[in-house]
Design a protein around this motif. Structure first.
Motif, PDB file in Angstrom:
ATOM      1  N   UNK A  48       0.866  -1.171   0.000  1.00 18.29           N
ATOM      2  CA  UNK A  48       0.000   0.000   0.000  1.00 18.29           C
ATOM      3  C   UNK A  48       0.901   1.218   0.000  1.00 18.29           C
ATOM      4  N   UNK A  49       0.655   2.133  -0.935  1.00 15.63           N
ATOM      5  CA  UNK A  49       1.549   3.269  -1.127  1.00 15.63           C
ATOM      6  C   UNK A  49       0.767   4.484  -1.596  1.00 15.63           C
ATOM      7  N   UNK A  50       1.244   5.650  -1.200  1.00 17.42           N
ATOM      8  CA  UNK A  50       0.618   6.901  -1.628  1.00 17.42           C
ATOM      9  C   UNK A  50       1.400   7.482  -2.802  1.00 17.42           C
ATOM     10  N   UNK A  51       0.658   7.854  -3.835  1.00 22.05           N
ATOM     11  CA  UNK A  51       1.262   8.408  -5.049  1.00 22.05           C
ATOM     12  C   UNK A  51       0.727   9.806  -5.319  1.00 22.05           C
ATOM     13  N   UNK A  52       1.530  10.627  -5.954  1.00 23.41           N
ATOM     14  CA  UNK A  52       1.052  11.872  -6.525  1.00 23.41           C
ATOM     15  C   UNK A  52       0.278  11.520  -7.786  1.00 23.41           C
ATOM     16  N   UNK A  53      -0.827  12.208  -8.026  1.00 26.30           N
ATOM     17  CA  UNK A  53      -1.564  12.035  -9.278  1.00 26.30           C
ATOM     18  C   UNK A  53      -1.133  13.143 -10.233  1.00 26.30           C
ATOM     19  N   UNK A  54      -0.784  12.776 -11.450  1.00 32.59           N
ATOM     20  CA  UNK A  54      -0.339  13.742 -12.446  1.00 32.59           C
ATOM     21  C   UNK A  54      -1.012  13.443 -13.766  1.00 32.59           C
ATOM     22  N   UNK A  55      -2.050  14.199 -14.148  1.00 30.44           N
ATOM     23  CA  UNK A  55      -2.582  15.399 -13.480  1.00 30.44           C
ATOM     24  C   UNK A  55      -3.497  15.063 -12.304  1.00 30.44           C
ATOM     25  N   UNK A  56      -3.652  15.996 -11.352  1.00 30.91           N
ATOM     26  CA  UNK A  56      -4.512  15.765 -10.184  1.00 30.91           C
ATOM     27  C   UNK A  56      -5.967  15.461 -10.536  1.00 30.91           C
ATOM     28  N   UNK A  57      -6.407  15.892 -11.719  1.00 30.80           N
ATOM     29  CA  UNK A  57      -7.797  15.643 -12.142  1.00 30.80           C
ATOM     30  C   UNK A  57      -8.108  14.152 -12.227  1.00 30.80           C
ATOM     31  N   UNK A  58      -7.068  13.310 -12.296  1.00 26.26           N
ATOM     32  CA  UNK A  58      -7.274  11.860 -12.328  1.00 26.26           C
ATOM     33  C   UNK A  58      -8.059  11.381 -11.120  1.00 26.26           C
ATOM     34  N   UNK A  59      -7.899  12.095  -9.999  1.00 25.99           N
ATOM     35  CA  UNK A  59      -8.542  11.669  -8.758  1.00 25.99           C
ATOM     36  C   UNK A  59     -10.060  11.711  -8.843  1.00 25.99           C
ATOM     37  N   UNK A  60     -10.585  12.489  -9.787  1.00 23.31           N
ATOM     38  CA  UNK A  60     -12.034  12.601  -9.928  1.00 23.31           C
ATOM     39  C   UNK A  60     -12.636  11.382 -10.625  1.00 23.31           C
ATOM     40  N   UNK A  61     -11.786  10.542 -11.214  1.00 23.78           N
ATOM     41  CA  UNK A  61     -12.283   9.394 -11.975  1.00 23.78           C
ATOM     42  C   UNK A  61     -12.616   8.187 -11.112  1.00 23.78           C
ATOM     43  N   UNK A  78       8.874   8.698  -5.039  1.00 20.80           N
ATOM     44  CA  UNK A  78       8.342   9.853  -5.760  1.00 20.80           C
ATOM     45  C   UNK A  78       7.559   9.428  -7.002  1.00 20.80           C
ATOM     46  N   UNK A  79       7.190   8.155  -7.059  1.00 25.03           N
ATOM     47  CA  UNK A  79       6.439   7.658  -8.214  1.00 25.03           C
ATOM     48  C   UNK A  79       5.114   8.398  -8.362  1.00 25.03           C
ATOM     49  N   UNK A  80       4.681   8.582  -9.612  1.00 29.85           N
ATOM     50  CA  UNK A  80       3.428   9.269  -9.875  1.00 29.85           C
ATOM     51  C   UNK A  80       2.490   8.383 -10.681  1.00 29.85           C
ATOM     52  N   UNK A  81       1.197   8.520 -10.388  1.00 32.82           N
ATOM     53  CA  UNK A  81       0.167   7.846 -11.174  1.00 32.82           C
ATOM     54  C   UNK A  81      -0.189   8.781 -12.330  1.00 32.82           C
ATOM     55  N   UNK A  82      -0.068   8.279 -13.562  1.00 28.83           N
ATOM     56  CA  UNK A  82      -0.313   9.123 -14.738  1.00 28.83           C
ATOM     57  C   UNK A  82      -1.613   8.792 -15.455  1.00 28.83           C
ATOM     58  N   UNK A  83      -2.233   7.671 -15.059  1.00 27.92           N
ATOM     59  CA  UNK A  83      -3.538   7.293 -15.617  1.00 27.92           C
ATOM     60  C   UNK A  83      -4.189   6.328 -14.624  1.00 27.92           C
ATOM     61  N   UNK A  84      -5.525   6.432 -14.535  1.00 29.51           N
ATOM     62  CA  UNK A  84      -6.233   5.515 -13.640  1.00 29.51           C
ATOM     63  C   UNK A  84      -7.675   5.388 -14.101  1.00 29.51           C
ATOM     64  N   UNK A  85      -8.240   4.212 -13.917  1.00 31.34           N
ATOM     65  CA  UNK A  85      -9.648   4.007 -14.263  1.00 31.34           C
ATOM     66  C   UNK A  85     -10.192   2.833 -13.462  1.00 31.34           C
ATOM     67  N   UNK A  86     -11.505   2.830 -13.213  1.00 33.36           N
ATOM     68  CA  UNK A  86     -12.107   1.694 -12.506  1.00 33.36           C
ATOM     69  C   UNK A  86     -11.849   0.393 -13.284  1.00 33.36           C
ATOM     70  N   UNK A  87     -11.548  -0.671 -12.564  1.00 33.66           N
ATOM     71  CA  UNK A  87     -11.217  -1.942 -13.214  1.00 33.66           C
ATOM     72  C   UNK A  87     -12.473  -2.646 -13.721  1.00 33.66           C
TER      73      UNK A  87
END
Length: 88
Positions: A48-61, A78-87
């Protein structure tokens, strides 16, 4: 991907795919905490790890408790999440 970054990480890919569960979202800080499965491409164990979202708007998905697929730019803590979507 930013120009000039190619070749700086010869041993590891510039991005990696992962799956996990959203444990927390901090919109103010632009961070997301993911309980992710092992990511073989970059040699990460499940954790379990906390990442920066880049862009932050990803968090709204996505929302807390959701299973997600994500793309990350691996850079240790310093890893960043660059894309995310419900599985689902």
């Amino acid at each position: 991907n930013m120009p000039g970054m190619a070749g700086t990480q010869a041993t590891k890919p510039n991005e990696a795919q992962g799956v996990g569960i959203v444990k927390a979202i901090d919109a103010a800080k632009g961070t997301i905490t993911l309980q992710h499965q092992a990511i073989a491409a970059i040699g990460w164990p499940a954790m379990t790890m906390t990442f920066k979202a880049d862009p932050p708007a990803l968090l709204q998905k996505v929302k807390v408790g959701e299973s997600v697929r994500f793309t990350l730019h691996p850079a240790g803590m310093a890893s960043t999440v660059t894309a995310i979507s419900p599985a689902g």
